[in-house]
Design an enzyme around this catalytic site. Structure first.
Site, short mmCIF file in Angstrom:
data_model
loop_
_atom_site.label_atom_id
_atom_site.label_comp_id
_atom_site.label_asym_id
_atom_site.label_seq_id
_atom_site.Cartn_x
_atom_site.Cartn_y
_atom_site.Cartn_z
N ASP B 134 -61.96 -13.12 -99.54
CA ASP B 134 -62.38 -11.81 -99.07
C ASP B 134 -63.25 -12.00 -97.82
OD1 ASP B 134 -62.20 -9.11 -99.23
OD2 ASP B 134 -63.85 -8.86 -100.63
N TYR B 136 -65.17 -10.14 -94.22
CA TYR B 136 -66.31 -9.24 -93.98
C TYR B 136 -66.13 -8.78 -92.54
CZ TYR B 136 -71.41 -8.29 -94.68
OH TYR B 136 -72.67 -7.74 -94.87
N HIS B 141 -69.59 -2.09 -91.16
CA HIS B 141 -70.03 -2.34 -92.54
C HIS B 141 -71.15 -3.37 -92.56
CE1 HIS B 141 -69.90 -3.06 -96.86
NE2 HIS B 141 -69.61 -4.34 -96.65
N GLU B 206 -65.12 -0.67 -102.80
CA GLU B 206 -65.08 -1.02 -101.37
C GLU B 206 -63.64 -0.85 -100.93
OE1 GLU B 206 -66.68 -4.94 -100.58
OE2 GLU B 206 -68.74 -4.24 -100.78
N GLU B 208 -60.60 -1.67 -98.83
CA GLU B 208 -60.17 -2.81 -98.03
C GLU B 208 -58.65 -2.78 -97.90
OE1 GLU B 208 -61.61 -6.63 -99.10
OE2 GLU B 208 -63.60 -5.91 -99.71
N ASP B 240 -62.21 -3.60 -103.78
CA ASP B 240 -63.09 -4.71 -104.14
C ASP B 240 -64.28 -4.13 -104.91
OD1 ASP B 240 -64.41 -7.18 -104.16
OD2 ASP B 240 -65.35 -6.81 -102.22
N ARG B 244 -73.46 -3.43 -107.57
CA ARG B 244 -74.51 -3.72 -106.58
C ARG B 244 -75.77 -4.31 -107.21
NH1 ARG B 244 -71.57 -4.06 -102.13
NH2 ARG B 244 -70.33 -2.20 -101.79
N GLN B 247 -75.06 -7.88 -108.06
CA GLN B 247 -74.99 -8.62 -106.79
C GLN B 247 -76.38 -8.93 -106.23
OE1 GLN B 247 -72.98 -6.51 -103.60
NE2 GLN B 247 -72.52 -8.38 -102.50
N LYS B 260 -68.48 -9.21 -108.44
CA LYS B 260 -67.16 -8.87 -107.89
C LYS B 260 -66.03 -9.29 -108.84
CE LYS B 260 -68.48 -8.25 -103.32
NZ LYS B 260 -68.10 -7.13 -102.46
N THR B 264 -60.52 -6.55 -109.27
CA THR B 264 -60.12 -6.18 -107.91
C THR B 264 -58.76 -5.50 -108.06
OG1 THR B 264 -61.21 -8.16 -107.05
CG2 THR B 264 -59.63 -7.06 -105.59
N GLU B 377 -73.01 2.23 -98.56
CA GLU B 377 -73.24 2.79 -97.23
C GLU B 377 -73.40 4.31 -97.27
OE1 GLU B 377 -70.70 1.32 -93.87
OE2 GLU B 377 -69.83 0.06 -95.43
#
Lengths: 430, 430
Positions: B134, B136, B141, B206, B208, B240, B244, B247, B260, B264, B377
């Protein structure tokens, strides 16, 4: 403990009875070797490899699926079979190979066609490794590395709660003996300046033990700590080659990536958890878990026998040297987290482990200076190079250097067993 | 561009000609579905699925191995076949399905037994995903997330040099439609205090795009940027899912792990890179790469057409709502790094990519407020909940919430194509 661990048991494969050998009849590690038509499963016994293909006649009466799994081209089907299958196979092989069995002559005759000189056998990767996870279970490694980069705060606040780990790259796991090409990558030159893309100048090894997952868990279903040990099949030696300069520049904020993914070497023989049973140790011989682990990671049995007294050695041979010379030694029992805790933590969010998955311990270091499991620690990030027997010095690995890991277990009253070796020579990156 | 992109081309599968549909004859995405005996490869055309098993008579004359690959149970063999194979298959299927072919009646008769209503087909994972990486790649972001945690220094110094990525967990990649169980994990409660082990209270999505690797590279042999695009087979939508709170506590120093690896989700249809060709965009429509990428990541062709104008939408439906409502939208062309750069960087250290490997873009966000690709976000880490059409508010996902991703491409003079949907509903973790 059962009869397969009996120290009096000897094999009619006489090389297996040599004191100090890695592969006595009490070990019986499994691997995969190149056979005429397709890869075959074998066990190491002394200086011989016993191929298990076409042995159905000798392996009758074992749990369903065991004989078929022994005919596969990888160990994955056997790993999926579970502890009863593994244990029954081990007991049968021990009986077939022991010198004092009433039918020893029959066994010798029947097995003769399946015995090959280890020196003439080409080993292959033992399993299809679907997932490779690398942990960070040595508190001494974490503390020493932390001290290099955060002297005021070497051990992060989560360390004693979370068995820290990350996903590694499975595709570039290679077998012991594969030459390891020095990787190119981005390397920061001056603060604020553009990095260079160049061969790593800070190539390191990390001595680790790899735990192979046997039976997995279903997606969404965690593994209780009480059951975790039974999900592990066995162990190998693992070299988590690392380019420290690439790592330093790339690893924020998502962790190591290309600094590790160019190569990971593993030894060919998987020593089963059952073979390791006599060498399990309790909490008194491991670093204290203080604060106590959270409930999902705590079990009395794991506290009593979660550690493994497995001695590890790193040997290095430069191109100018004839023989590798030991540069450090450590012991797996010095890990902060037990292998069962790694398994339970990994699956605690519902992540599904699968037969053949490989869990690396992380660099195995200890408190003593000689127990520094990588050059980053041994040389203080290159500032204090080590001296080799040849008079050469090493801050990090140079082209032509061969790194050799060895691992073995000893205990009074038991026959010692070994993991064999994990070797790799660095070749130039151009 | 070739005839398969011709906007005048229509299909005799009339549902494929509906304006705004995801699967016109210009798309022809591939997937795997549950068939009678074993999984089969299919392509989406309008509201139908065309199964490719037992179509050898219709697929003659294609590059060696193509027909056999179409008979497999996963897309991996076809992915390994390479761009000539993919392109020839696409051209043949387009011919077989087009309305204005001289032999259209023959084609209709021959394909009729292989056409199934999409609504009645169960889709499966399209490929065996050996490695999941994965990235970034969205600078917006990375900047917004960085600002939340490091206001003084939102974008780390390596960002504009290194396509940052990490290894993800492949075993827990599931197909769109799978319910996603809220994970349990360690969550820090008070600074310095012991964490709790509890269901995540900060579950996020997320949005993606996943890039499937087609042909791989040998271990030790990098992929030049000029060749990187030809190694990619196609794209899917990817969620994804991220906890949080787990994490935040676990990710130092080695990156995301259990936050994570619980799940997925990917969409079932892989839209090929060839189908996306009309929607490629140059550097002027992407964020400027400044400073210029290092030489190994720089090519004129990639600068001219490295981006993809692919519109992405996030829709959310709470248990109280009848329909999912859009909460954000973004565009894949807003990524800082191109997909070719991700491939070349990944293999730059000699790491071997393999057919079926999946490369996630990382959360796709853009500069605009509506282009925030995750709740972290959108809600400023939960501080500013979003309001739903039902009057409910969301800081993070609640049980029963369904997250729906959609993706599509439009361009004047071309027929638009879609990626379909990636759906997942959160279920309680107890």
């Amino acid at each position: 403990m059962n009869a397969t661990h009996d120290a009096r048991r000897q094999s009619w494969v006489v090389s297996a009875n040599r004191p100090g050998g890695a592969f006595p009849i009490q070990n019986l590690p499994l691997g995969v070797f190149e056979a005429a038509k397709r890869p075959a499963i074998g066990i190491a016994i002394g200086d011989q490899v016993l191929g298990l293909r076409n042995c159905a006649g000798l392996l009758g009466g074992l749990p369903a699926g065991t004989v078929e799994a022994c005919d596969a081209t990888t160990l994955n089907p056997l790993m999926a079979g579970g502890p009863e299958s593994w244990s029954a196979l081990r007991a049968r092989l021990s009986d077939l190979l022991r010198a004092d069995h009433p039918r020893v002559a029959d066994h010798q005759r029947a097995l003769a066609p399946h015995l090959l000189a280890m020196a003439e056998v080409t080993m292959l990767k033992p399993a299809v490794i679907g997932g490779f996870t690398d942990f960070y279970a040595s508190i001494d490694h974490a503390t020493r590395v932390g001290r290099l980069f955060r002297p005021e705060n070497p051990l992060l606040p989560n360390y004693k709660y979370v068995p820290i780990g990350y996903h590694g790259r499975a595709s570039s796991i290679v077998l012991s003996g594969s030459a390891v090409r020095r990787p190119r990558g981005q390397i920061a030159s001056s603060p604020g300046g553009a990095p260079q893309f160049a061969p790593s100048r800070a190539l390191d090894y990390e001595i680790e033990v790899g735990f192979f997952v046997g039976t997995g868990n279903r997606w969404g279903e965690p593994i209780a700590i009480e059951h975790a040990a039974s999900h592990l099949f066995g162990v190998c030696l693992l070299n988590d080659w690392t380019a420290r300069d690439i790592q330093a520049w790339e690893y924020q904020p998502l962790g190591p990536f290309l600094a590790k993914s160019f190569a990971t070497s593993i030894s060919p023989w998987i020593v089963t958890m059952e073979a390791l049973a006599p060498f399990r140790v309790g909490a008194s011989l491991r670093p204290a878990q203080d604060p106590a682990p959270l409930a999902y990671l705590a079990s009395e049995q794991d506290q009593a026998e979660g550690g493994i007294d497995l001695r590890l050695e790193v040997h290095l041979r430069s191109a100018r040297m004839d023989e590798a010379v030991r540069i450090s030694r450590c012991n797996l029992r010095q890990l902060y987290w037990t292998s069962a805790q790694l398994v339970t933590h990994h699956a605690s969010n519902g992540c599904n482990l699968q037969p053949g998955d490989l869990l690396g311990s992380g660099t195995v270091s200890g408190r003593e200076d000689e127990a520094r499991g990588c050059l980053l620690e041994l040389t203080q990030n290159g500032r204090e190079p080590v001296s080799l027997a040849s008079g050469e010095k090493r801050a990090f690995l140079e082209d032509g250097d061969e790194v050799v890991f060895r691992g073995y277990c000893e205990r009074d009253g038991f026959v010692g067993i070994g993991l064999g070796e994990c070797r790799g020579t660095v070749v130039g990156g151009e």
